[in-house]
Design a protein around this motif. Structure first.
Motif, PDB file in Angstrom:
ATOM      1  N   LEU A 236       3.082  -0.589   3.348  1.00  7.99           N
ATOM      2  CA  LEU A 236       2.655  -1.299   2.407  1.00  7.99           C
ATOM      3  C   LEU A 236       3.266  -2.651   2.407  1.00  7.99           C
ATOM      4  N   VAL A 237       2.284  -3.632   2.173  1.00 15.28           N
ATOM      5  CA  VAL A 237       2.552  -5.036   2.187  1.00 15.28           C
ATOM      6  C   VAL A 237       2.570  -5.246   0.515  1.00 15.28           C
ATOM      7  N   TRP A 238       3.796  -5.097   0.070  1.00 16.33           N
ATOM      8  CA  TRP A 238       3.552  -5.168  -1.311  1.00 16.33           C
ATOM      9  C   TRP A 238       3.970  -6.331  -2.224  1.00 16.33           C
ATOM     10  N   VAL A 239       2.847  -7.015  -2.381  1.00 18.07           N
ATOM     11  CA  VAL A 239       3.163  -8.139  -3.565  1.00 18.07           C
ATOM     12  C   VAL A 239       3.566  -8.251  -4.813  1.00 18.07           C
ATOM     13  N   SER A 240       2.876  -7.102  -5.539  1.00 15.12           N
ATOM     14  CA  SER A 240       2.958  -6.872  -7.036  1.00 15.12           C
ATOM     15  C   SER A 240       4.265  -6.883  -7.437  1.00 15.12           C
TER      16      SER A 240
ATOM     17  N   PRO B 223      -6.806  -4.974   3.260  1.00 19.38           N
ATOM     18  CA  PRO B 223      -6.538  -5.496   1.956  1.00 19.38           C
ATOM     19  C   PRO B 223      -6.910  -4.570   1.131  1.00 19.38           C
ATOM     20  N   THR B 224      -6.048  -3.321   1.046  1.00 17.82           N
ATOM     21  CA  THR B 224      -6.425  -2.266   0.063  1.00 17.82           C
ATOM     22  C   THR B 224      -6.185  -2.689  -1.610  1.00 17.82           C
TER      23      THR B 224
ATOM     24  N   ARG C 126      -4.106  -8.377  -4.254  1.00 20.24           N
ATOM     25  CA  ARG C 126      -3.245  -8.766  -2.908  1.00 20.24           C
ATOM     26  C   ARG C 126      -2.102  -7.936  -2.245  1.00 20.24           C
ATOM     27  N   ASP C 127      -2.027  -6.827  -2.707  1.00 18.85           N
ATOM     28  CA  ASP C 127      -1.323  -5.732  -1.986  1.00 18.85           C
ATOM     29  C   ASP C 127      -2.323  -5.395  -0.807  1.00 18.85           C
TER      30      ASP C 127
END
Length: 371
Positions: free
Chosen positions: A45-49, A80-81, A137-138
């Motif tokens: 995961l590319v985790w912005v939140s 970009p899920t 954005r995640d």
């Protein structure tokens, strides 16, 4: 320059990518045949939140870099899920309402949805919840295939060499001596040894403000339908510092965690792999020595929770695993960076953010050391 990089995980590989991108030559040493640590034992995961406000700029830059890398190297599986944090109580909804009204909500892509809107966005979520916090954005990558794909891309430049099953034993004058006695000359060395805090890392940089964290995760057989976003539960708002605030304090006060979740320091994260299976986790263990076995209770709890949110039975669980990552405990540092010599740089401790922040950490390192 000739850059020698020690460690084939996400940080080492992204530093290699950044050095090659800037025109340098890279020799990349990895003690295993393939990286086998937290780099491949994560969600991808590319985790912005959940990132703090101080980390947000770096996190958004890292997502931008992942997006660019995904265009160059389709094998990393960037997509970009977005994510949905599924909320089941008024106290959890209150946290989502608070963060959705903050000044950085637009940058994070936060939108508070009711249950019907969440199901419209992700039709596989037919279970029990009252609302959801959407973070557009995640994103996600395929952690088990990303690094080989990046190495193949780098090798095609003619300026990158990967040396698997090669352990670095000493560093001097920009060069590395390996466990076969070979000397690899170079101009500088970057050490990204992951959760290996002793040995060469301690010899070079001394005692660092880092700790090791153990987790448990699992993966199912293909779901048979598309999960259009990653999902999290309300417990993730207890864990991630980006949700800290008055409402999160109230959540902790009025809504105790499930006993199993509290015992194992758990949150739910779930993302669908490209082959259709679900990666589900996770737990957190902070006290060493870590157990060498995996515990069944957390798996049962997580499976039941995902089934409740999906409104259907899970496919069979095909894999269970544990992993250990390195976490910097200095709140003022994004990662732990030390330069014991002008030509030696040690980078470690991204915590559970290694996959998210790998590209931007490498970019920052390259800028700091003048690559």
């Amino acid at each position: 320059m000739q850059v020698n990089i020690i460690g084939g995980g996400i940080l080492g590989t992204m530093h290699a990518f950044e050095a090659v991108r800037r025109g340098h030559r890279v020799l990349h040493l990895e003690r295993e045949a393939e990286a086998r640590g937290a780099t491949v034992r994560n969600f991808g995961l590319v985790w912005v939140s959940g990132r703090t406000r101080d980390e947000l700029t770096a996190t958004l830059r890292s997502r931008e870099l992942w997006d660019d890398l995904g265009g160059r190297v389709p094998g990393v599986g960037f997509r970009p899920t977005g994510s949905l944090t599924l909320l089941r109580t008024p106290a959890e909804v209150a946290v989502a309402e608070e963060v959705a009204e903050r000044s950085d909500a637009t940058a994070r892509g936060f939108t508070l949805l009711d249950a019907a809107e969440a199901r419209a966005l992700n039709p596989a979520l037919r279970g029990k919840y009252v609302a959801a916090l959407h973070c557009s954005r995640d994103a996600a990558v395929e952690s088990r295939q990303a690094l080989p794909a990046i190495r193949e891309y780098l090798a095609a430049t003619g300026r990158y060499t990967f040396l698997p099953s090669t352990e670095a034993r000493s560093v001097a004058d920009g060069g590395v001596r390996d466990d076969r006695g070979r000397r690899h000359d170079g101009d500088l060395v970057i050490v990204c040894a992951g959760a290996a805090h002793g040995g060469l890392v301690r010899e070079l940089a001394g005692e660092l403000p880092v700790r090791r964290v153990r987790l448990q995760m699992m993966q199912t057989a293909p779901l048979g339908e598309r999960l259009t976003t990653a999902i999290a539960d309300g417990d993730s708002m207890r864990y991630y510092p980006g949700f800290a605030g008055q409402a999160a304090d109230e959540l902790a006060r009025v809504q105790p965690q499930d006993m199993v979740a509290e015992q194992h320091h758990m949150q739910l994260l779930c993302v669908q792999r490209l082959h259709g299976g679900l990666t589900i986790g996770d737990t957190h263990e902070y006290t060493e020595p870590f157990p060498f076995d995996v515990m069944q209770d957390p798996y049962g709890y997580l499976a039941g929770l995902v089934e409740e949110l999906l409104g259907r039975a899970l496919p069979p669980v095909e894999r269970r695993w544990a992993g250990v990552y390195s976490q910097c405990v200095d709140p003022g540092e994004l990662v732990c960076r030390r330069s014991p010599a002008a030509d030696v740089h040690v980078v470690t401790g991204p915590g559970g953010r290694g996959m998210t922040l790998g590209p931007v950490v490498a970019e920052q390192t390259a800028d700091l050391i003048g690559l």
